[in-house]
Design a protein around this motif. Structure first.
Motif, PDB file in Angstrom:
ATOM      1  N   GLU A 161       0.799  -1.229   0.000  1.00 27.83           N
ATOM      2  CA  GLU A 161       0.000   0.000   0.000  1.00 27.83           C
ATOM      3  C   GLU A 161       0.829   1.275   0.000  1.00 27.83           C
ATOM      4  N   ARG A 162       2.105   1.188   0.300  1.00 34.71           N
ATOM      5  CA  ARG A 162       2.930   2.394   0.401  1.00 34.71           C
ATOM      6  C   ARG A 162       3.615   2.711  -0.919  1.00 34.71           C
ATOM      7  N   PRO A 163       3.356   3.887  -1.483  1.00 34.46           N
ATOM      8  CA  PRO A 163       3.955   4.238  -2.779  1.00 34.46           C
ATOM      9  C   PRO A 163       5.471   4.421  -2.713  1.00 34.46           C
ATOM     10  N   GLU A 164       6.005   4.682  -1.526  1.00 34.73           N
ATOM     11  CA  GLU A 164       7.463   4.830  -1.405  1.00 34.73           C
ATOM     12  C   GLU A 164       8.190   3.503  -1.665  1.00 34.73           C
ATOM     13  N   VAL A 165       7.513   2.398  -1.425  1.00 31.11           N
ATOM     14  CA  VAL A 165       8.136   1.085  -1.612  1.00 31.11           C
ATOM     15  C   VAL A 165       8.081   0.746  -3.095  1.00 31.11           C
ATOM     16  N   GLN A 166       9.245   0.701  -3.708  1.00 28.77           N
ATOM     17  CA  GLN A 166       9.344   0.425  -5.126  1.00 28.77           C
ATOM     18  C   GLN A 166       9.441  -1.065  -5.423  1.00 28.77           C
ATOM     19  N   GLN A 167      10.066  -1.796  -4.540  1.00 23.99           N
ATOM     20  CA  GLN A 167      10.214  -3.240  -4.710  1.00 23.99           C
ATOM     21  C   GLN A 167      10.190  -3.900  -3.342  1.00 23.99           C
ATOM     22  N   SER A 204      19.212 -14.511   5.965  1.00 23.98           N
ATOM     23  CA  SER A 204      19.032 -13.890   7.284  1.00 23.98           C
ATOM     24  C   SER A 204      17.849 -12.920   7.346  1.00 23.98           C
ATOM     25  N   ALA A 205      17.450 -12.356   6.230  1.00 20.95           N
ATOM     26  CA  ALA A 205      16.297 -11.441   6.207  1.00 20.95           C
ATOM     27  C   ALA A 205      15.118 -12.142   5.541  1.00 20.95           C
ATOM     28  N   ASP A 206      13.922 -11.839   6.025  1.00 17.33           N
ATOM     29  CA  ASP A 206      12.723 -12.408   5.413  1.00 17.33           C
ATOM     30  C   ASP A 206      12.303 -11.641   4.162  1.00 17.33           C
ATOM     31  N   TYR A 207      12.573 -10.328   4.167  1.00 12.36           N
ATOM     32  CA  TYR A 207      12.233  -9.466   3.031  1.00 12.36           C
ATOM     33  C   TYR A 207      13.357  -8.472   2.794  1.00 12.36           C
ATOM     34  N   ILE A 208      13.478  -8.069   1.542  1.00 14.86           N
ATOM     35  CA  ILE A 208      14.295  -6.902   1.192  1.00 14.86           C
ATOM     36  C   ILE A 208      13.356  -5.948   0.471  1.00 14.86           C
ATOM     37  N   ILE A 209      13.361  -4.703   0.929  1.00 14.66           N
ATOM     38  CA  ILE A 209      12.531  -3.691   0.284  1.00 14.66           C
ATOM     39  C   ILE A 209      13.416  -2.552  -0.208  1.00 14.66           C
ATOM     40  N   ARG A 210      12.984  -1.952  -1.324  1.00 15.68           N
ATOM     41  CA  ARG A 210      13.640  -0.748  -1.851  1.00 15.68           C
ATOM     42  C   ARG A 210      12.642   0.379  -1.710  1.00 15.68           C
ATOM     43  N   VAL A 211      13.062   1.413  -1.010  1.00 15.17           N
ATOM     44  CA  VAL A 211      12.185   2.530  -0.680  1.00 15.17           C
ATOM     45  C   VAL A 211      12.796   3.814  -1.225  1.00 15.17           C
ATOM     46  N   VAL A 212      11.995   4.640  -1.888  1.00 23.45           N
ATOM     47  CA  VAL A 212      12.463   5.960  -2.305  1.00 23.45           C
ATOM     48  C   VAL A 212      11.794   6.993  -1.409  1.00 23.45           C
ATOM     49  N   VAL A 213      12.608   7.898  -0.885  1.00 21.27           N
ATOM     50  CA  VAL A 213      12.109   8.927   0.028  1.00 21.27           C
ATOM     51  C   VAL A 213      12.772  10.259  -0.305  1.00 21.27           C
ATOM     52  N   GLN A 214      12.196  11.307   0.251  1.00 19.28           N
ATOM     53  CA  GLN A 214      12.752  12.636   0.025  1.00 19.28           C
ATOM     54  C   GLN A 214      14.062  12.825   0.781  1.00 19.28           C
ATOM     55  N   ASP A 215      14.110  12.315   2.010  1.00 18.87           N
ATOM     56  CA  ASP A 215      15.279  12.500   2.857  1.00 18.87           C
ATOM     57  C   ASP A 215      15.186  11.556   4.051  1.00 18.87           C
ATOM     58  N   ALA A 216      16.135  11.650   4.965  1.00 16.10           N
ATOM     59  CA  ALA A 216      16.160  10.761   6.131  1.00 16.10           C
ATOM     60  C   ALA A 216      14.917  10.933   7.004  1.00 16.10           C
ATOM     61  N   ALA A 217      14.422  12.154   7.126  1.00 18.40           N
ATOM     62  CA  ALA A 217      13.225  12.388   7.935  1.00 18.40           C
ATOM     63  C   ALA A 217      12.003  11.695   7.333  1.00 18.40           C
ATOM     64  N   HIS A 218      11.911  11.707   6.028  1.00 15.95           N
ATOM     65  CA  HIS A 218      10.816  11.016   5.338  1.00 15.95           C
ATOM     66  C   HIS A 218      10.923   9.509   5.598  1.00 15.95           C
ATOM     67  N   TYR A 219      12.124   8.968   5.550  1.00 13.31           N
ATOM     68  CA  TYR A 219      12.308   7.541   5.823  1.00 13.31           C
ATOM     69  C   TYR A 219      11.941   7.210   7.278  1.00 13.31           C
ATOM     70  N   GLU A 220      12.302   8.093   8.189  1.00  9.53           N
ATOM     71  CA  GLU A 220      11.948   7.867   9.589  1.00  9.53           C
ATOM     72  C   GLU A 220      10.425   7.821   9.761  1.00  9.53           C
ATOM     73  N   PHE A 234       8.285   6.925   7.466  1.00  9.26           N
ATOM     74  CA  PHE A 234       7.896   5.644   6.876  1.00  9.26           C
ATOM     75  C   PHE A 234       8.092   4.505   7.880  1.00  9.26           C
ATOM     76  N   LEU A 235       9.246   4.491   8.546  1.00  6.08           N
ATOM     77  CA  LEU A 235       9.503   3.444   9.547  1.00  6.08           C
ATOM     78  C   LEU A 235       8.476   3.494  10.669  1.00  6.08           C
ATOM     79  N   GLN A 236       8.203   4.691  11.169  1.00  5.72           N
ATOM     80  CA  GLN A 236       7.266   4.832  12.279  1.00  5.72           C
ATOM     81  C   GLN A 236       5.848   4.431  11.880  1.00  5.72           C
ATOM     82  N   GLU A 237       5.435   4.749  10.678  1.00  9.37           N
ATOM     83  CA  GLU A 237       4.065   4.481  10.243  1.00  9.37           C
ATOM     84  C   GLU A 237       3.857   3.042   9.774  1.00  9.37           C
TER      85      GLU A 237
END
Length: 156
Positions: free
Chosen positions: A94-100, A107-123, A125-128
């Motif tokens: 559901e999140r448009p930031e997640v491209q893949q 060791s990881a269950d998933y790998i995601i590629r996320v595009v964001v404006q900056d570190a604050a935007h990524y934070e 995303f993590l919180q939400e």
């Protein structure tokens, strides 16, 4: 896993040409691969019907649209039951930031590629999305420094 399709030289040429420019007309495509328009159109339609061609898209420059940061994240889940997996995947899809997003071995269950404006935007995303998901046990984020290669073209 999908079954592979046997392709002849013209079908490979069609796909190679489309990977370089999907906006060309059937006539331009026919001229490029050395067939007339009708057989080129029939082959193109057959490739679409067989699901070889999934979609036609425009590649956009994320930085010019304000998405200057790409983050790769390894996600490990604490819970692996069906409901937990479905809830996590639904939240990611559901999140448009997640491209893949790929379900992985190792060791990881998933790998995601996320595009964001900056570190604050990524934070945010993590919180939400990630920290509020009870199935997530651990996430390890890796910020890309620069893009060396980015293509959607498959080797033909």
């Amino acid at each position: 896993m999908a079954q592979s399709v046997d392709l002849d030289q013209f079908e490979r040429a069609i796909l190679a040409a489309l990977q370089k420019n999907a906006r060309q007309s059937v006539q331009e495509l026919a001229d490029r691969i050395g067939l007339s328009t009708s057989p080129t159109w029939r082959r193109l339609k057959a490739l679409q019907d067989a699901g070889v061609i999934l979609e036609y898209v425009a590649r956009l420059d994320p930085a010019k649209l304000g998405y200057g940061q790409t983050v790769y994240a390894n996600v490990t889940l604490a819970k692996h039951n069906r409901d937990a997996l479905q809830d996590f995947e639904k939240a990611i899809v559901e999140r448009p930031e997640v491209q893949q997003c790929f379900s992985m071995t190792g060791s990881a269950d998933y790998i995601i590629r996320v595009v964001v404006q900056d570190a604050a935007h990524y934070e945010r995303f993590l919180q939400e999305v990630v920290f509020t998901n009870p199935a997530v046990q651990h996430i390890s984020s890796h910020f890309a420094l620069r893009e060396v290669k980015n293509t959607s073209a498959l080797p033909l």
